[in-house]
Enzyme design. Structure first.
Site, PDB file in Angstrom:
ATOM      1  N   HIS A   1       0.831  -1.201   0.000  1.00 25.04           N
ATOM      2  CA  HIS A   1       0.000   0.000   0.000  1.00 25.04           C
ATOM      3  C   HIS A   1       0.868   1.255   0.000  1.00 25.04           C
ATOM      4  O   HIS A   1       1.899   1.287   0.659  1.00 25.04           O
ATOM      5  CB  HIS A   1      -0.925   0.011   1.219  1.00 25.04           C
ATOM      6  CG  HIS A   1      -2.085  -0.907   1.072  1.00 25.04           C
ATOM      7  ND1 HIS A   1      -3.323  -0.486   0.672  1.00 25.04           N
ATOM      8  CD2 HIS A   1      -2.183  -2.247   1.222  1.00 25.04           C
ATOM      9  CE1 HIS A   1      -4.136  -1.521   0.607  1.00 25.04           C
ATOM     10  NE2 HIS A   1      -3.460  -2.608   0.927  1.00 25.04           N
ATOM     11  N   PRO A   2       0.416   2.273  -0.708  1.00 20.65           N
ATOM     12  CA  PRO A   2       1.165   3.538  -0.713  1.00 20.65           C
ATOM     13  C   PRO A   2       0.847   4.351   0.540  1.00 20.65           C
ATOM     14  O   PRO A   2      -0.189   4.155   1.185  1.00 20.65           O
ATOM     15  CB  PRO A   2       0.610   4.254  -1.946  1.00 20.65           C
ATOM     16  CG  PRO A   2      -0.821   3.783  -2.006  1.00 20.65           C
ATOM     17  CD  PRO A   2      -0.774   2.329  -1.559  1.00 20.65           C
TER      18      PRO A   2
ATOM     19  N   SER B   1      -6.260   3.491  -6.012  1.00 18.76           N
ATOM     20  CA  SER B   1      -5.755   4.334  -4.922  1.00 18.76           C
ATOM     21  C   SER B   1      -5.902   5.816  -5.260  1.00 18.76           C
ATOM     22  O   SER B   1      -6.228   6.628  -4.391  1.00 18.76           O
ATOM     23  CB  SER B   1      -4.291   4.011  -4.614  1.00 18.76           C
ATOM     24  OG  SER B   1      -4.189   2.806  -3.904  1.00 18.76           O
TER      25      SER B   1
ATOM     26  N   GLN C   1      -7.949   8.161  -2.781  1.00 15.41           N
ATOM     27  CA  GLN C   1      -7.308   9.288  -2.103  1.00 15.41           C
ATOM     28  C   GLN C   1      -7.893  10.618  -2.574  1.00 15.41           C
ATOM     29  O   GLN C   1      -8.084  11.535  -1.776  1.00 15.41           O
ATOM     30  CB  GLN C   1      -5.794   9.243  -2.308  1.00 15.41           C
ATOM     31  CG  GLN C   1      -5.142   8.103  -1.538  1.00 15.41           C
ATOM     32  CD  GLN C   1      -3.645   8.253  -1.388  1.00 15.41           C
ATOM     33  OE1 GLN C   1      -3.124   9.364  -1.299  1.00 15.41           O
ATOM     34  NE2 GLN C   1      -2.947   7.131  -1.348  1.00 15.41           N
TER      35      GLN C   1
ATOM     36  N   PHE D   1       0.871   3.159   6.887  1.00 16.53           N
ATOM     37  CA  PHE D   1      -0.450   3.367   7.471  1.00 16.53           C
ATOM     38  C   PHE D   1      -1.489   3.079   6.403  1.00 16.53           C
ATOM     39  O   PHE D   1      -1.466   3.675   5.323  1.00 16.53           O
ATOM     40  CB  PHE D   1      -0.557   4.819   7.951  1.00 16.53           C
ATOM     41  CG  PHE D   1      -1.904   5.216   8.449  1.00 16.53           C
ATOM     42  CD1 PHE D   1      -2.388   4.718   9.653  1.00 16.53           C
ATOM     43  CD2 PHE D   1      -2.695   6.106   7.741  1.00 16.53           C
ATOM     44  CE1 PHE D   1      -3.635   5.100  10.130  1.00 16.53           C
ATOM     45  CE2 PHE D   1      -3.937   6.498   8.208  1.00 16.53           C
ATOM     46  CZ  PHE D   1      -4.404   5.987   9.405  1.00 16.53           C
ATOM     47  N   VAL D   2      -2.384   2.137   6.682  1.00 16.09           N
ATOM     48  CA  VAL D   2      -3.428   1.774   5.730  1.00 16.09           C
ATOM     49  C   VAL D   2      -4.766   2.180   6.319  1.00 16.09           C
ATOM     50  O   VAL D   2      -5.079   1.863   7.477  1.00 16.09           O
ATOM     51  CB  VAL D   2      -3.412   0.263   5.419  1.00 16.09           C
ATOM     52  CG1 VAL D   2      -4.550  -0.101   4.468  1.00 16.09           C
ATOM     53  CG2 VAL D   2      -2.073  -0.148   4.821  1.00 16.09           C
ATOM     54  N   LEU D   3      -5.533   2.891   5.526  1.00 16.34           N
ATOM     55  CA  LEU D   3      -6.848   3.370   5.926  1.00 16.34           C
ATOM     56  C   LEU D   3      -7.750   3.338   4.704  1.00 16.34           C
ATOM     57  O   LEU D   3      -7.327   3.723   3.612  1.00 16.34           O
ATOM     58  CB  LEU D   3      -6.740   4.808   6.458  1.00 16.34           C
ATOM     59  CG  LEU D   3      -8.018   5.474   6.933  1.00 16.34           C
ATOM     60  CD1 LEU D   3      -8.490   4.847   8.252  1.00 16.34           C
ATOM     61  CD2 LEU D   3      -7.796   6.968   7.115  1.00 16.34           C
ATOM     62  N   ALA D   4      -8.970   2.893   4.871  1.00 15.17           N
ATOM     63  CA  ALA D   4      -9.941   2.929   3.774  1.00 15.17           C
ATOM     64  C   ALA D   4     -10.316   4.394   3.551  1.00 15.17           C
ATOM     65  O   ALA D   4     -11.243   4.914   4.167  1.00 15.17           O
ATOM     66  CB  ALA D   4     -11.156   2.078   4.098  1.00 15.17           C
ATOM     67  N   ALA D   5      -9.567   5.044   2.680  1.00 14.74           N
ATOM     68  CA  ALA D   5      -9.708   6.482   2.473  1.00 14.74           C
ATOM     69  C   ALA D   5     -11.128   6.872   2.064  1.00 14.74           C
ATOM     70  O   ALA D   5     -11.609   7.944   2.432  1.00 14.74           O
ATOM     71  CB  ALA D   5      -8.701   6.974   1.433  1.00 14.74           C
TER      72      ALA D   5
END
Length: 173
Positions: A67-68, A84, A88, A119-123
């Site tokens: 993940h970026p 992504s 984002q 850090f991975v988050l469902a943006a």
């Protein structure tokens, strides 16, 4: 696309279509293809998530490393995956000011140093104002808990991406 279409896909087409359900992990789609036929979206999703759950911790961390960073270098360079980029952008992370970008870069670096993955988050389920606070909050998590949380976010992202591909209601999370 309906589940019958999914079940009729050959290997190459399936991997092309579903290869980024889990960010930059087409190998997962390749493994899931062999589990056909799927009864519905939930069944398809179950196979993606079971693959993740069956991995050893190092493999799960590897998925997270694909993940970026949110609002990071890949976004600045225009090298995010299409998914992504949309996610984002929808969260407002592509229109941050210089100070906001710098704050996120600092927090992303602290997070990566602490946990060894981004850090991975469902943006799509967040917004630009909430991201720094969530990142700061999760920086204080214990590593085992944070691994579970981050994998939960990967699954939320996967759920939303599968729902998009199958034109389904994504409200079930």
């Amino acid at each position: 696309m309906n589940i019958e279409k999914v079940n009729s896909m050959d290997f190459g087409e399936f991997v092309d279509v579903f290869g980024n359900v889990i960010e930059r992990c087409p190998l997962i789609a390749a493994a899931v293809w062999s589990q056909r036929p799927f009864s519905d979206l939930e069944d398809l999703e179950k196979h993606f998530f079971a693959f993740i759950d069956a991995l050893p911790q190092s493999g799960q961390e590897g998925i997270l490393r694909c993940h970026p960073d949110l609002a990071g270098r890949e976004q600045q360079r225009g090298t995010l995956s299409a998914e992504s980029q949309r996610e984002q952008s929808g969260a407002g992370l592509t229109s941050l000011g210089a100070d906001e970008r710098q704050q996120l870069a600092k927090l992303n670096a602290q997070y990566r140093a602490r946990f060894g993955f981004p850090f991975v988050l469902a943006a799509r389920l967040s917004d630009r104002a909430a991201v720094p606070g969530e990142l700061e909050r999760r920086l204080h998590s214990q590593p085992a808990q944070e691994l579970r949380t981050a994998l939960g976010e990967v699954k939320k992202i996967g759920h939303l991406r599968l729902a998009d591909l199958l034109d389904a209601d994504s409200s079930r999370l």
